[in-house]
Design a protein around this motif. Structure first.
Motif, PDB file in Angstrom:
ATOM      1  N   ILE B 102      44.913  31.212  43.853  1.00  0.00           N
ATOM      2  CA  ILE B 102      45.247  32.265  44.738  1.00  0.00           C
ATOM      3  C   ILE B 102      45.507  31.782  46.217  1.00  0.00           C
ATOM      4  O   ILE B 102      45.438  32.761  46.826  1.00  0.00           O
ATOM      5  CB  ILE B 102      43.705  32.867  44.933  1.00  0.00           C
ATOM      6  N   VAL B 155      51.023  32.008  45.010  1.00  0.00           N
ATOM      7  CA  VAL B 155      49.863  32.709  44.329  1.00  0.00           C
ATOM      8  C   VAL B 155      50.667  32.941  43.472  1.00  0.00           C
ATOM      9  O   VAL B 155      51.931  33.633  42.788  1.00  0.00           O
ATOM     10  CB  VAL B 155      49.644  33.588  45.116  1.00  0.00           C
ATOM     11  N   LYS B 175      37.451  33.696  35.032  1.00  0.00           N
ATOM     12  CA  LYS B 175      36.107  33.262  36.251  1.00  0.00           C
ATOM     13  C   LYS B 175      35.103  32.107  36.734  1.00  0.00           C
ATOM     14  O   LYS B 175      34.646  32.520  37.203  1.00  0.00           O
ATOM     15  CB  LYS B 175      35.412  34.692  36.763  1.00  0.00           C
ATOM     16  N   GLU B 330      51.817  41.946  35.142  1.00  0.00           N
ATOM     17  CA  GLU B 330      51.317  40.285  36.640  1.00  0.00           C
ATOM     18  C   GLU B 330      51.953  39.019  36.632  1.00  0.00           C
ATOM     19  O   GLU B 330      52.473  38.676  37.852  1.00  0.00           O
ATOM     20  CB  GLU B 330      50.550  40.385  36.868  1.00  0.00           C
ATOM     21  N   TYR B 334      55.135  36.848  38.502  1.00  0.00           N
ATOM     22  CA  TYR B 334      55.133  35.734  39.059  1.00  0.00           C
ATOM     23  C   TYR B 334      55.859  34.319  38.010  1.00  0.00           C
ATOM     24  O   TYR B 334      56.525  33.242  38.856  1.00  0.00           O
ATOM     25  CB  TYR B 334      53.351  34.689  38.692  1.00  0.00           C
ATOM     26  N   LEU B 743      51.207  37.247  49.266  1.00  0.00           N
ATOM     27  CA  LEU B 743      50.720  37.892  47.458  1.00  0.00           C
ATOM     28  C   LEU B 743      52.454  38.267  47.204  1.00  0.00           C
ATOM     29  O   LEU B 743      52.976  39.200  48.459  1.00  0.00           O
ATOM     30  CB  LEU B 743      49.406  38.601  48.638  1.00  0.00           C
ATOM     31  N   ASP B 751      54.501  49.487  41.894  1.00  0.00           N
ATOM     32  CA  ASP B 751      54.843  49.500  42.775  1.00  0.00           C
ATOM     33  C   ASP B 751      56.052  49.034  43.012  1.00  0.00           C
ATOM     34  O   ASP B 751      56.638  48.730  43.727  1.00  0.00           O
ATOM     35  CB  ASP B 751      53.921  48.286  43.554  1.00  0.00           C
TER      36      ASP B 751
ATOM     37  N   HIS C  44      41.677  47.174  36.248  1.00  0.00           N
ATOM     38  CA  HIS C  44      41.482  46.333  37.531  1.00  0.00           C
ATOM     39  C   HIS C  44      39.908  45.819  37.627  1.00  0.00           C
ATOM     40  O   HIS C  44      39.990  45.210  39.061  1.00  0.00           O
ATOM     41  CB  HIS C  44      42.432  46.859  39.134  1.00  0.00           C
ATOM     42  N   GLN C 128      44.938  46.895  42.608  1.00  0.00           N
ATOM     43  CA  GLN C 128      45.457  45.797  42.299  1.00  0.00           C
ATOM     44  C   GLN C 128      44.446  44.575  41.019  1.00  0.00           C
ATOM     45  O   GLN C 128      43.401  45.558  40.936  1.00  0.00           O
ATOM     46  CB  GLN C 128      45.713  45.223  43.640  1.00  0.00           C
ATOM     47  N   THR C 129      44.664  43.963  40.615  1.00  0.00           N
ATOM     48  CA  THR C 129      44.484  43.306  39.638  1.00  0.00           C
ATOM     49  C   THR C 129      42.895  42.559  40.285  1.00  0.00           C
ATOM     50  O   THR C 129      43.605  41.863  40.956  1.00  0.00           O
ATOM     51  CB  THR C 129      45.441  42.301  38.720  1.00  0.00           C
ATOM     52  N   TYR C 130      42.062  41.980  39.455  1.00  0.00           N
ATOM     53  CA  TYR C 130      41.149  41.303  40.189  1.00  0.00           C
ATOM     54  C   TYR C 130      41.234  39.642  40.639  1.00  0.00           C
ATOM     55  O   TYR C 130      41.723  39.614  41.961  1.00  0.00           O
ATOM     56  CB  TYR C 130      39.814  40.954  38.909  1.00  0.00           C
ATOM     57  N   PHE C 131      42.100  39.048  39.915  1.00  0.00           N
ATOM     58  CA  PHE C 131      43.302  38.513  40.700  1.00  0.00           C
ATOM     59  C   PHE C 131      43.907  37.854  41.492  1.00  0.00           C
ATOM     60  O   PHE C 131      43.791  37.491  42.638  1.00  0.00           O
ATOM     61  CB  PHE C 131      44.318  37.381  39.631  1.00  0.00           C
ATOM     62  N   TRP C 132      44.769  39.720  41.916  1.00  0.00           N
ATOM     63  CA  TRP C 132      45.418  39.822  43.085  1.00  0.00           C
ATOM     64  C   TRP C 132      44.530  40.255  43.979  1.00  0.00           C
ATOM     65  O   TRP C 132      44.012  39.349  45.179  1.00  0.00           O
ATOM     66  CB  TRP C 132      46.371  40.748  42.822  1.00  0.00           C
TER      67      TRP C 132
END
Lengths: 156, 862, 328
Positions: B102, B155, B175, B330, B334, B743, B751, C44, C128-132
């Motif tokens: 992160i 990130v 998590k 996502e 990356y 970020l 987006d 998300h 946005q995603t949880y990670f972001w």
């Protein structure tokens, strides 16, 4: 939970947890891997199926919410192993390059032709505007839909 | 040619220096490939020669090549039956996910996975310590680990991986993997990277945040510029963009009880992946099989190994079960390896008669956190500019830096799209200064065929002039340029690109492409080849070549591709090499068998082998086709009876090419393709919205083996360039009051806006066939070249429409509007019209039309 | 692919059952109809409800009724049905237009009027995603305490992003809202509040059950203009709805709504004095554009910067007025 889906004219049961999308149910529970996953959340159209006659995004549909509805996937377009004219036309024009957006494109196009058998190029582009293709620039895809529509019109 | 100056010492070819010699060559478990590196030059494999050359059909005319054939896998794709990586499910398969950083830059202090491992259904967690070996596509810049061991560099950098019963459970388990970080100062742009060498992004760098620096000069640039009638300077910014294939990266690893690893992966470089898997996993290469299923788009974004492949394999080794990893959209952002952001400063000179003189380029490249292909990118940013135009002298100075962002790499048109944008805009400006039609300027400087570029690249066939003619005609250029009403305009640009490169990624003298061909007595041919079809249609090209040579129907040919157990090595789908190189390899294999078949029939019928025709499933003699005739199947059987079991191998190795200086082989290709575009735009001066209504693309692809596929590549390329010009930006949020830097601005297809069917212009593809002497049947590339001119053609069209110069990407409405506000666009527009409308071509300007005044604007700004 | 969070599934057979469940469990429930907004948000982890209450079976909420007095539309009517409906296209073309401009064909086929009306607000730091969002440090709309758009702000400024809502306000529409105890009617103009976390007046347990456009709004000169980067898929970066009653004596009355800038649509004030008795022409468009420019304050909560979107306000207002006036 038991989820009973009517897919391509067949009633299919699968056991799913409630947090299963229609796309996951189709691909991983029912073996209908033709519908693709591209963006996770309704932005690209690769997962497009037709539900009750209208194109819809299976990646943001909850599987259980689709019970009792009539679902058609890419696997349901061919009849007795013979490709649908749209599928054939897309192959002829070269509208499928990597082929990953192709099933979704075909489902959007099929829903269009079911409603409007002789669409204009603008109408085709509009109907496909929720399906992102990264390979073709759309030209040959739109050509294919036009071709399929004209061939259907020529048939008695 | 003046001796090239270079900031680094020799030797030639950018060979690795001792201290950073490629580790692949030295590890016991890696794939040790001496590959004849020290072989004398004259011993290098040379492609076979045929009496009629390789550009001609085996018979009197082509029967398959050049026809609008269907692709061999087309029906599988349109019926949803093609199997992509995520369509593969193996018994007992686990699903894995990656834990990602992160922070843009942070030391990893501690990773605590106990809570995750305690979850029922979670089977294993691995971290950087489990996969410490470094890897990287370029052997002497191997600076990546599958999972960061000590430090995260952007990130989204991968830190740990967890395998669980389901994708959902793996996501939940992420998590519960707790990472303690010590944040470090992050580098977010080129200037920061250069100003703060002490904030070191990548410890494998030779110095500070420098990834690669190249300085080369050919001829007397300063002298040429000084002697020019006009010199234009310009600063350009090319924004980063990403491939965004619709299929996210996915792989399935299966390590079996015998210690054999099978990996299915959506890769475009199965061979390189094979090598790096061996290296990183410590498994012998001969115990690894890499299979490329159907790939759902790549564009360069899958042309090196990624974390998921190593992690799935390692987790499979640990758990003894198959493991799948499917990146989320996502994560695809990356993984990146997309277009490098570049800051480009050019000074370009011209004479009044339109002759280009000196070209001086300074380029700064934002590489992201790792090297990837960056060494090549840095060379390509300069080396690939030297055609289609002759230039008297050329100098470029390119610097790639590391930053704390996802790593950039090769996106379609690797390294050369950015300088091409800047340079083609420069030509447009120069044409305006001397009052010459920009197509005419390009025509006058066209380098022509069978020549050499200023940096020593060998040019063979060249259809660029015809490309210009085609787009000029098709677009009705003469009636539109500087003649459309305010808000509408046309622009032109040209380019060239490589058809593969003679610079192999790891040094060796083995063929760049191999094909095995098996003929069956049933009348079937099977092609085994490591080539990677990523949608461009190379499998079909293989089938078409075999069909042409052996007279088979396309349906009677099977292609087994990109499976390291079954297929000979082809280096993969990058640098536009497949049609040229694997096509030649396939032609080699097919001709060997054709000779056997023709020889057999000739002996039987008592004619010359050259009198045998194989076409449409029929073998006959041209002398008496009525009587001396049989099916190809029977011909195969007769040949098998005479020669034994039928099979052949073919290979391709490019000739040694390039300039005789360090780096002189980078950018050297056995053939170059050429492209010209005209774009037409309609602009809304009130909102800054630009609608690109048409792009005419003329592309010299040598011979179009499959016109449908060539058009598809031309249209897809033009689309992708248009998308970069108008919409796409792979950018990051700067640090702010409440959050850190790095970020991603919007890692989703909502987006990150790739154009829809409603946004995309009408694309008209115009195939130009120059027929290359060394290409298979004369073919050259078509997959990447046609992207290049899109961006500058649109920029030049916007200038024709509005009188503004879009020197920064993307040309989105806020930027266009601010340019319109920045000066008197209307006056600039009027002035530009006057220049071409009134000035006779030869006699512009009198004294100092360009050398002082407007022509110099922008020079020296960088 | 991104997964959904775990939830329990509830598919009430009728409105009463739905309201009865919500009466007790509204705080732990998320109501889903078409799912085109809710499901991505679930993926998300922007919502983490115990129950998903699926309204798909509530056929009683799927209707379009035209009557002398008004047009009423059930909240489950899909956006494509609205865009196609002949009566709506004839009497309220700006509504049909707005519905036809939502996202993509598939999303219009799935998404409902009620869903678009109650669309969650949007922000570059939120969707946005949880990670972001974890990398961001979260924001005050979900899981965090700070706003990244207005660093000192204590109120969420995520953008109202519905296409149909500004049009409904311009047409003086109202919504019927029900809970287990009864129902109430609220003008759409008063339905939204300026809080990006929860930008409407619905309290837990309530559902929108009907949208009504008064007969008086038939025959208005109306228009909808939308600014978005792509011609499909994208949410509005700016939207303008305009409607005016015009007679021989010029404009009698007009409504101008500008949205996608802040948490609620902004109805431009002081219009009556501006328009009364004037013809619907470019001069009036200019005056309205100026008023809108003064009253709108965009923030950098969605794509395109605030300055650009502010500059586009008068441009899009002028275009809306021209469209409404039938000026080519």
């Amino acid at each position: 939970m038991l989820c009973r889906l009517r897919v391509n004219g067949e009633t299919r049961d699968c056991a799913v947890v409630p947090h299963t999308t229609l796309l996951e149910a189709l691909r991983y529970a029912l073996g209908l891997t033709g519908s693709k996953q591209g963006c996770d959340k309704g932005d690209c159209g690769a997962c497009t199926v037709v539900i009750d006659g209208e194109s819809a995004l299976s990646c943001i549909s909850i599987a259980l919410a689709c019970e009792g509805r009539d679902i058609v996937t890419i696997e349901g377009l061919a009849r007795n192993g013979i490709p649908h004219p749209l599928q054939d036309a897309l192959d002829v024009t070269g509208g499928a390059q990597c082929g990953f957006c192709t099933p979704g494109i075909l489902m959007s196009a099929w829903a269009l032709l079911e409603r409007n058998p002789r669409p204009s190029r603008d109408e085709i582009a509009l109907a496909l505007s929720g399906n992102l293709c990264r390979c073709t620039g759309y030209t040959k895809i739109i050509d294919a839909v036009e071709l399929a529509a004209s061939q259907s019109a020529e048939r008695p | 040619m003046k001796a090239p100056r270079n900031n680094e010492p020799p030797p030639k070819g950018d060979a690795p220096r001792k201290r950073d010699a490629p580790q692949a060559e030295s590890t016991a478990t890696g794939m040790k490939v001496p590959g004849g590196r020290d072989m004398p030059r004259e011993d290098r494999l040379k492609p076979p020669q045929w009496p009629g050359g390789r550009a001609q059909p085996p018979g009197a005319s082509f029967h398959v090549i050049g026809r609008r054939n269907r692709k061999i896998e087309g029906l599988a794709k349109v019926t949803g039956r093609a199997i992509y990586a995520d369509d593969i499910a193996l018994p007992r398969m686990l699903h894995a996910k990656l834990k990602r950083s992160i922070h843009a830059h942070a030391r990893i202090v501690r990773i605590d996975a106990r809570e995750a491992l305690a979850m029922p259904g979670v089977h294993a967690v691995i971290t950087g310590r489990d996969l410490p070996e470094y890897f990287g596509i370029i052997p002497w810049t191997q600076d990546e680990q599958a999972l960061c061991e000590t430090k995260a560099r952007y990130v989204g950098d991968a830190i740990a991986a967890v395998a669980a019963d389901s994708e959902w459970l793996a996501e939940e388990a992420l998590k519960r993997i707790h990472v303690e970080y010590e944040p470090l100062p992050a580098i977010t742009c080129i200037d920061e990277a250069l100003e703060h060498p002490e904030w070191r992004v990548n410890e494998k760098s030779s110095e500070g945040n420098l990834s690669k620096h190249v300085h080369l000069e050919f001829g007397d640039v300063d002298g040429e510029l000084a002697g020019s009638d006009a010199v234009v300077g310009g600063d350009y910014w090319y924004e980063g963009s990403t491939h965004a294939p619709i299929e996210p990266h996915c792989c399935v690893a299966d390590f079996d009880a015998t210690g054999f690893l099978t990996l299915y992966s959506s890769t475009q470089v199965a061979h390189y992946l094979h090598r790096d898997l061996a290296k990183v996993l410590g498994v012998k290469a001969q115990r690894i099989r890499v299979i490329q299923p159907v790939v759902g788009g790549a564009f360069g974004g899958k042309s090196e190994p990624f974390s998921l492949e190593f992690c799935a394999a390692k987790l499979s080794m640990q758990t003894g079960r198959p493991v799948k990893i499917l990146y989320t959209r996502e994560e695809v952002f990356y993984a990146h390896r997309g277009r490098h952001p570049m800051r480009l400063c050019y000074r370009t000179g011209i004479r009044r008669d339109g002759t280009l003189t000196g070209v001086d380029a300074r380029i700064a490249i934002d590489g992201g956190a790792y090297s990837s292909f960056g060494l090549v990118t840095t060379y390509y940013s300069g080396q690939l500019l030297t055609a289609p135009y002759r230039m008297s002298a050329y100098r470029f100075d390119s610097t790639r830096v590391f930053t704390n962002k996802p790593c950039c790499g090769p996106k379609r048109g690797h390294g050369s799209v950015q300088p091409r944008f800047a340079f083609e805009c420069q030509i447009d400006k120069l044409a305006e200064v001397i009052g010459m039609d920009p197509i005419e300027v390009r025509r006058r400087n066209s380098i022509g065929e069978h020549t050499r570029t200023v940096n020593g690249m060998r040019i063979t066939s060249n259809g660029f002039a015809e490309c210009l003619d085609e787009v000029e005609r098709a677009s009705d250029w003469k009636r539109k340029f500087r003649r459309l009403p305010y808000g509408r305009g046309v622009g032109v640009a040209g380019s060239m690109y490589i058809s593969g490169t003679n610079y192999c990624i790891y040094p060796n003298e083995m063929p760049q492409s191999g094909v095995q061909l098996k003929l069956d007595r049933s009348g079937r041919a099977t092609v085994f080849c490591g080539a990677s079809d990523i949608g461009q249609g190379v499998d079909s090209v293989l089938a078409m070549i075999v069909a042409e040579e052996l007279g088979l129907d396309l349906g009677d040919i099977r292609v087994v591709a990109a499976d390291t157990d079954l297929t000979p090595v082809d280096l993969g789908s990058y640098s536009s090499r497949e049609t040229f190189m694997v096509g030649n390899a396939c032609l080699d294999a097919a001709r060997k068998l054709r000779e056997q078949v023709a020889g057999t029939l000739a002996a039987r019928w008592g004619c010359a082998a050259s009198e045998i025709t194989l076409a449409g499933g029929v073998a006959c003699s041209v002398r008496d086709p009525e009587r001396e005739c049989m099916s190809v199947r029977e011909a195969f059987q007769a040949t098998e009876a005479r020669h034994g079991t039928l099979g052949s191998v073919g290979w391709y190795q490019s000739p040694k090419l390039g300039g005789d200086y360090r780096g002189g082989t980078i950018g050297a290709s056995p053939a170059y393709s050429f492209t010209a575009h005209v774009a037409e735009v309609e602009c809304d001066p009130e909102t800054g919205f630009v609608r690109v209504s048409n792009i005419w693309v003329a592309h010299d692809c040598g011979r179009a083996l499959s016109p449908v596929a060539v058009e598809g590549q031309m249209e897809g390329s033009a689309y992708m360039g248009f998308a970069e010009a108008m919409f796409e930006q792979h950018v990051f949020k700067p640090a702010a009051v409440h959050h850190g830097p790095g970020l991603h601005d919007g890692p989703s297809l909502l987006d990150y806006r790739i154009p829809t069917s409603l946004d995309t212009p009408d694309l008209v593809s115009l195939i130009v066939e120059s027929v290359d002497p060394e290409g298979p049947y004369g073919a050259k590339e078509a997959g990447e070249g046609p992207l290049h001119p899109s961006v500058p053609a649109i920029a030049n069209a916007i200038h024709d429409a509005l009188g503004i110069r879009c020197d920064r990407l993307p040309f989105h409405p806020p930027r266009v509007l601010s340019l319109l506000r920045a000066g008197d666009a209307r006056a600039a527009w009027e002035k530009a019209r006057g220049r071409v409308a009134t000035a006779p071509v030869a006699g512009v300007g009198g004294s100092g039309a360009g050398r002082s005044g407007a022509g110099r604007s922008g020079a020296g700004a960088c | 692919m991104l997964t959904l969070p775990a939830f329990e599934w509830l598919r009430p057979a009728n409105l009463d059952d739905a309201l009865a469940h919500l009466a007790n469990h509204a705080a732990e429930s998320l109501v889903v109809a078409g799912g085109t907004d809710a499901v991505p948000n679930l993926k998300h982890r922007l919502h983490e409800p115990r129950w998903i209450v699926h309204l798909g079976r509530l056929d009683e909420l799927r209707f379009v009724r035209e009557s002398e007095g008004a047009l009423s539309i059930g909240p489950l009517v899909t956006l494509s049905a609205i865009a196609r409906h002949e009566g709506i296209r004839r009497d309220f073309p700006s509504l049909a237009r707005a519905a036809s401009l939502v996202a993509s064909p598939q999303i219009r086929n799935m998404g409902t009027l009620g869903g678009n009306l109650c669309l969650d607000t949007r922000c570059t730091y939120y969707n946005q995603t949880y990670f972001w969002r974890d990398a961001l440090g979260f924001c005050l709309k979900k899981d965090g305490v700070r706003c990244h758009v207005v660093p000192q702000g204590r109120r969420c400024v995520a953008a109202h992003s519905s296409d149909v809502s500004p049009v409904l306000i311009s047409l003086d529409a109202s919504v019927d809202i029900s809970n287990a105890r009864g129902s109430r009617t609220v003008p759409v103009d008063e339905f939204f509040v300026g809080d990006g976390v929860h930008n409407n007046v619905l309290v837990p347990g309530e559902l929108v059950t009907r949208v009504t456009i008064p007969a008086a709004s038939r025959g208005l000169r109306a228009a909808y203009q939308k600014l978005r980067p792509r011609a499909a898929i994208d949410f509005p970066m700016l939207s303008v709805a305009f409607a005016a009653r015009v007679s021989d004596g010029g404009c009698e009355h007009a409504r101008l709504v500008v949205s996608a800038l802040g948490a609620k649509p902004r109805r431009i004030g002081g219009l009556d004095a501006l328009v009364k008795g004037r013809p619907l022409d470019d001069a009036l468009g200019e005056a309205l554009a100026e008023a809108a420019y003064r009253q709108c304050r965009p923030l950098t909560n969605v794509a395109y910067d605030d300055a650009y979107r502010h500059e586009m306000v008068p441009v899009f207002v002028r275009r809306a007025v021209r469209e409404a006036g039938g000026i080519a």
